[in-house]
Design a protein around this motif. Structure first.
Motif, PDB file in Angstrom:
ATOM      1  N   PHE A 107       7.438  12.212   2.633  1.00  0.00           N
ATOM      2  CA  PHE A 107       7.058  10.994   1.917  1.00  0.00           C
ATOM      3  C   PHE A 107       6.919  11.294   0.425  1.00  0.00           C
ATOM      4  N   ASN A 110       2.578   7.004  -0.931  1.00  0.00           N
ATOM      5  CA  ASN A 110       1.843   6.392   0.168  1.00  0.00           C
ATOM      6  C   ASN A 110       2.647   5.212   0.717  1.00  0.00           C
ATOM      7  N   LEU A 142      -1.960   9.408   0.256  1.00  0.00           N
ATOM      8  CA  LEU A 142      -0.944   9.800   1.234  1.00  0.00           C
ATOM      9  C   LEU A 142      -1.495  10.783   2.267  1.00  0.00           C
ATOM     10  N   THR A 145      -3.470   8.985   4.872  1.00  0.00           N
ATOM     11  CA  THR A 145      -2.595   8.141   5.691  1.00  0.00           C
ATOM     12  C   THR A 145      -1.832   8.981   6.705  1.00  0.00           C
ATOM     13  N   ASN A 173       2.295  16.162   2.554  1.00  0.00           N
ATOM     14  CA  ASN A 173       3.167  15.045   2.193  1.00  0.00           C
ATOM     15  C   ASN A 173       4.318  14.864   3.178  1.00  0.00           C
TER      16      ASN A 173
END
Length: 427
Positions: A107, A110, A142, A145, A173
């Motif tokens: 990613f 976010n 992020l 999450t 990440n």
């Protein structure tokens, strides 16, 4: 001036280990050279004070008491020999050669509401609030999450999703996906994402060649015994200890220092010292110790933040058969109630751990180390965290200590230990 006699030194001690086919019967071959940081193997026999009256105040002759041979071994947590002790602690492993297929979904930012990822044919949707089945709550950053994401993925009941394990990478990440089956089966496991970047359309790298994967599981109804010969080579003395069972294991985690395991043992006895070895020429495995700094503790595949210390704890609760015998020794030691109480201390940051404890949420807790192609992972299938205090004794950081209580999960699993190395077997 006369010469001094030789003296035994700890630096020159030699320990040879072999599994027994029958409890208390030392084998004539099959020994491995094992290394220890400390050990106290050997018989001890106390004396019983006389209780006779009418013979005055002077001490009367004492009597011999029973023979005990129990104590602890401190051994290195290394890539190869730790498997010997894990077999004694948990029983023989299931061993598979090869590499499991892996991949990741990375990613750049976010996720936004209604972004999706798809694993094993199942789509998961990111939501800003009130997530339901196959949905993931978006947090303030992020890392948080993705912590939610791996939790949802690792607890999914969807068969295709449950075929893999999910973890966060070091940079927090990316979601790292590892198929549970070693070999080529995972190479067709599909990955997709609406905004994030998968490493490929499927996992890759699954192979039937390469390292050996030894999976030890807790709960065996019987455990192997062993003989260990202690050789004091400086004075030419060898003492064979037999009927050795491992009662418990603990491995403390810290930021630095040597990584070692403390093993509590109970043995049946020790043979009289001899001037020559009874272990023949033991097999030698190279020592490559795992490093403390490479350790990690995670919950649901996400590293616990702000951890300052931890400890792997496994206790077999051995039930010692202290039957009456002419030789004063035990008859054996049977596996008792298994106790799993892993521990860790963390600096107080967010509410995540406290919420898990307060809500009585069962969690998967793992301790692991990796070094090149070798790795060691203790995975507690289901533990519950106690609600801790947050004592303040000064201006420094506020910390909380957790001693988790392990239990059996819905699949009847409690603990598995995965050792990946270049050793073909632990026969």
């Amino acid at each position: 001036m006369g010469s001094y006699a030789s003296r035994a030194r700890g630096a020159n001690i030699v320990l040879a280990h072999a599994f027994e086919a029958d409890y208390g019967v030392s084998p004539g071959s099959g020994y491995r050279l094992v290394s220890v940081s400390s050990q106290d193997l050997g018989d001890e026999q106390g004396r019983v004070k006389s209780d006779l009256l009418g013979r005055g105040r002077k001490p009367q002759p004492s009597s011999l008491d029973v023979i005990n041979n129990r104590g602890s071994l401190v051994v290195p947590v290394d890539q190869r020999l730790i498997g010997v002790w894990l077999k004694q602690l948990l029983g023989a492993p299931t061993t598979t050669q090869g590499v499991a297929a892996t991949g990741q979904i990375a990613f750049a930012a976010n996720p936004a509401a209604n972004d999706t990822i798809t694993v094993g044919g199942q789509a998961f949707t990111f939501k800003s609030s009130a997530p339901t089945a196959n949905q993931i709550l978006i947090e303030s950053n992020l890392a948080k999450t993705l912590r939610n994401a791996v939790r949802v993925l690792n607890t999914s009941a969807v068969a295709g999703v449950a075929a893999a394990r999910y973890a966060l990478n070091t940079d927090l990440n990316a979601i790292v996906v590892t198929h549970k089956t070693v070999g080529t089966a995972g190479n067709s496991f599909a990955l997709a994402a609406s905004v994030a970047t998968p490493s490929g359309s499927t996992l890759s790298g699954g192979s039937t060649s390469g390292p050996y994967n030894h999976v030890f599981k807790a709960g065996s109804q019987s455990l192997p015994s062993a003989s260990v010969e202690v050789g004091n080579t400086d004075v030419g003395q060898y003492r064979m200890n037999y009927g050795i069972m491992i009662d418990s294991l603990s491995i403390p985690l810290a930021r630095s220092g040597n990584l070692s395991a403390t093993l509590a043992y109970i043995a049946q006895g020790e043979k009289a010292a001899t001037g020559s070895t009874g272990a023949g020429t033991p097999a030698v495995l190279a020592i490559d110790r795992f490093s403390q700094f490479a350790g990690v503790i995670d919950i649901f595949g996400a590293p616990i933040g702000n951890v300052v210390s931890g400890q792997v704890v496994v206790n077999n609760g051995l039930d010692v058969a202290e039957n009456i015998r002419r030789d004063g020794r035990i008859d054996g030691a049977d596996p008792g109630e298994l106790t799993l109480e892993p521990q860790f201390t963390a600096r107080f940051g967010d509410q995540y751990l406290l919420d898990l404890a307060t809500n009585d949420t069962p969690v998967t807790l793992s301790f692991g180390w990796a070094q090149g192609a070798a790795s060691l992972t203790f995975r507690y299938s289901q533990v519950r965290l106690p609600k801790p205090k947050f004592p303040v004794s000064g201006p420094g950081s506020i910390q909380a200590s957790f001693t988790a209580m392990g239990e059996t999960d819905a699949a009847n699993e409690a603990l598995e230990v995965i050792l990946v190395n270049d050793v073909a077997n632990y026969d």
